[in-house]
Design an enzyme around this catalytic site. Sequence first.
Site, PDB file in Angstrom:
ATOM      1  N   ASP A  17       0.852  -1.243   0.026  1.00 55.52           N
ATOM      2  CA  ASP A  17       0.017   0.106   0.096  1.00 55.52           C
ATOM      3  C   ASP A  17       0.964   1.190   0.273  1.00 55.52           C
ATOM      4  O   ASP A  17       0.770   2.120  -0.756  1.00 55.52           O
ATOM      5  CB  ASP A  17      -1.109   0.247   1.306  1.00 55.52           C
ATOM      6  CG  ASP A  17      -2.162  -1.137   1.261  1.00 55.52           C
ATOM      7  OD1 ASP A  17      -2.137  -2.076   0.074  1.00 55.52           O
ATOM      8  OD2 ASP A  17      -3.141  -0.892   1.992  1.00 55.52           O
ATOM      9  N   ARG A  99      -0.158   6.017  17.090  1.00 57.47           N
ATOM     10  CA  ARG A  99      -0.395   6.922  15.788  1.00 57.47           C
ATOM     11  C   ARG A  99       0.054   8.281  16.206  1.00 57.47           C
ATOM     12  O   ARG A  99       0.704   9.007  15.521  1.00 57.47           O
ATOM     13  CB  ARG A  99      -1.844   7.108  15.521  1.00 57.47           C
ATOM     14  CG  ARG A  99      -2.409   5.585  14.940  1.00 57.47           C
ATOM     15  CD  ARG A  99      -1.489   4.964  14.147  1.00 57.47           C
ATOM     16  NE  ARG A  99      -1.874   3.579  13.606  1.00 57.47           N
ATOM     17  CZ  ARG A  99      -1.239   2.807  13.042  1.00 57.47           C
ATOM     18  NH1 ARG A  99      -0.084   2.775  12.911  1.00 57.47           N
ATOM     19  NH2 ARG A  99      -1.921   1.835  12.259  1.00 57.47           N
ATOM     20  N   ASP A 128      -7.630   5.560  11.815  1.00 59.24           N
ATOM     21  CA  ASP A 128      -6.349   5.819  11.879  1.00 59.24           C
ATOM     22  C   ASP A 128      -6.455   7.321  11.179  1.00 59.24           C
ATOM     23  O   ASP A 128      -5.382   8.251  11.266  1.00 59.24           O
ATOM     24  CB  ASP A 128      -5.526   4.631  11.345  1.00 59.24           C
ATOM     25  CG  ASP A 128      -5.138   3.727  12.286  1.00 59.24           C
ATOM     26  OD1 ASP A 128      -4.973   4.125  13.501  1.00 59.24           O
ATOM     27  OD2 ASP A 128      -4.530   2.645  11.790  1.00 59.24           O
ATOM     28  N   SER A 188      -6.082  -8.095   8.039  1.00 56.81           N
ATOM     29  CA  SER A 188      -5.366  -6.911   8.226  1.00 56.81           C
ATOM     30  C   SER A 188      -4.943  -6.880   9.703  1.00 56.81           C
ATOM     31  O   SER A 188      -5.445  -6.925  10.396  1.00 56.81           O
ATOM     32  CB  SER A 188      -6.350  -5.665   7.959  1.00 56.81           C
ATOM     33  OG  SER A 188      -5.831  -4.358   8.025  1.00 56.81           O
TER      34      SER A 188
END
Length: 412
Positions: A17, A99, A128, A188
């Site tokens: 990605d 994050r 996210d 995922s």
Amino acid sequence: MKKEVKKVVLAYSGGLDTSVILKWLQEEYNAEVITFTADLGQGEEVEPARQKALDNGIKPENIFILDVQEEFVKDYVFPMFRANAIYEGEYLLGTSIARPLIAKKQIEIAQKMGADAVSHGATGKGNDQVRFELGYLGLNPDITVIAPWREWDLNSREKLLSYAREHGIDIDAKHIDADGNPTVSPYSMDANLLHISYEGLHLENPMNEPEESMWLWSNSPENAPDEKEYITIGYKNGDPIRLNGEELSPATMLRTLNEYGNKHGIGRIDIVENRFVGMKARGCYETPGGTIMLKAHRAIESICLDREEAHMKDGMIAKYAELIYNGFWFSPEREMMQAAIDTTQKYVQGSVKLKLYKGNVEVVGRESDMSLYSEEHSTFEEDEVYNQKDAEGFIRLNALRRIIAGKKRGTK
């Protein structure tokens, strides 16, 4: 209309990605791309990301790979655990808490390199994107944010692989089968030193039991050792600093507790959570060391905190956890709550003894030189410090308003 940018700092893992995003940023924005790869203790080598970035035309001086494990645990995980933060009663916020650190480092690199934009690989469906962008804008309100998943039409694995082939991007073997056709990973996943998460496909039906092969870190409780194991965690100012008498750095502490937890099948959960964007999502998590730390921290607090202090602090947990889950780490309200929480930790010091056995963490002892526990007052045997007759007046004073109401209105 796309905003013109000259340099963009991309949160880059080196996977499919973000490799596609790297090339897409070069093509769509004609921008100079700077990559940032964070080593958060995810258990995978991060250095291969350097070569992948070079293969995609990134200048060596524009590649940043930073080991931030100690900073992650000391400045993000530990403050969160001082609060005993847990989202919706179960989730220990492993992805959420990483994050803001990634966002902070991207902004620092942007400032250092004179970049006017930052970019991430989060989709338009998840939490996210919010966490990254609230972090970016809270730290630099003038930065331009590029979220490719909200702009492009590469919204399937097949389209991403096709784009990668067309642009000469190296494709990991896990994304294609023996015939060169695209394959879909069953889950995922996101990992760091605090946890690993699993979402997608088989798990999207909340009635499907997770496959045992899914869990990558821990023994199943059934296959964990048949012998119990004892460990002792030493605390100072609410943070774990010693394990079995040995002083450890924050990252080493968490890493070692992970090893204990994985050995004994501790820290697996399967939950349906409420995402900030509005939908429910089913996820499975392994948080072995964090599960042990939460149990131990509450145990040391139980003897070191005043009753009203402890109850008021507990009343803050849900809101504090929600702020982290939703991406408000750098908000004034989180910082205000953190200041209050940290004040409560001044005397939270001592040791907690735990028993680990087949998925369970059991507190079996706790001690502190700042303990408020008094054996003299608590004993069921004869004592000389507590007059039991005092309780009568205490009870009548607390019942006074009910006594008055009962006389005026009668009882029901």
